[in-house]
Scaffold this motif. Sequence first.
Motif, short mmCIF file in Angstrom:
data_model
loop_
_atom_site.label_atom_id
_atom_site.label_comp_id
_atom_site.label_asym_id
_atom_site.label_seq_id
_atom_site.Cartn_x
_atom_site.Cartn_y
_atom_site.Cartn_z
N GLN A 188 0.84 -1.20 0.00
CA GLN A 188 0.00 0.00 0.00
C GLN A 188 0.87 1.24 0.00
O GLN A 188 2.07 1.17 0.25
CB GLN A 188 -0.97 0.00 1.19
N MET B 289 -7.12 10.37 -3.55
CA MET B 289 -6.16 9.29 -3.69
C MET B 289 -6.78 7.95 -3.31
O MET B 289 -7.85 7.88 -2.70
CB MET B 289 -4.94 9.58 -2.80
N GLU B 290 -6.08 6.88 -3.67
CA GLU B 290 -6.51 5.55 -3.28
C GLU B 290 -6.53 5.43 -1.75
O GLU B 290 -5.75 6.10 -1.07
CB GLU B 290 -5.55 4.50 -3.85
N PRO B 291 -7.39 4.57 -1.21
CA PRO B 291 -7.40 4.38 0.24
C PRO B 291 -6.04 3.91 0.74
O PRO B 291 -5.32 3.19 0.04
CB PRO B 291 -8.46 3.29 0.45
#
Length: 197
Positions: free
Chosen positions: A92, A129-131
């Motif tokens: 991530q 943004m993405e998580p």
Amino acid sequence: RAIWERDAHVQLILETLVPPQSAGKHQQQAKEYNKVFEVGPLDPEQNKAAAGVGIAATSDLRPYKLPNPTDDFKDAEATGRCSIYCIDLAGQTLAIAVIYGWTSGTKGSMEAARTDDILEIVRTQFQLMEPGPKLIAADLNGSTNAFPTLESMLAEQEWLDVGMAEDKCEGGVGQPTCHTNAQARETRIDYMIACLL
């Protein structure tokens, strides 16, 4: 040199005072210590080297600048007062905003309002943004009550003021972060604000 010699995997640097023409020299020094150094522009409103933010990290972490920034964020970054850096960790992305607010950011002041605008732009950019984990490392030059955006983030969203978390602070919460000289009063104007968005 002291920055490169530290053991920390990541160092967030506020008020770098590094002009663009000197960035390469500092990046080369960092490389000699197996670190990388990314730095943003200085404050173009000043007649001398002022503001600037950056990140130093061990070379295996490879921090990189925010991909696909909004136009508002590009404008905010051009002030020399903020940048967002990303580090890919365990599948991530950790997004880190580094913010250096305008001096004398007292409640109701123009300086606080300008810094609050940057906080709002950063919050909006993070939401696009993405998580994943998000962090704001900031010298806001003011107390939290001077920044409505920050107060909203802490009260209404799942942001945590790390310096006020009892389980994270040896010696107690809300400790002063700034003491400029012997005559000055100690203040808390520097923050680490974290969230999983």
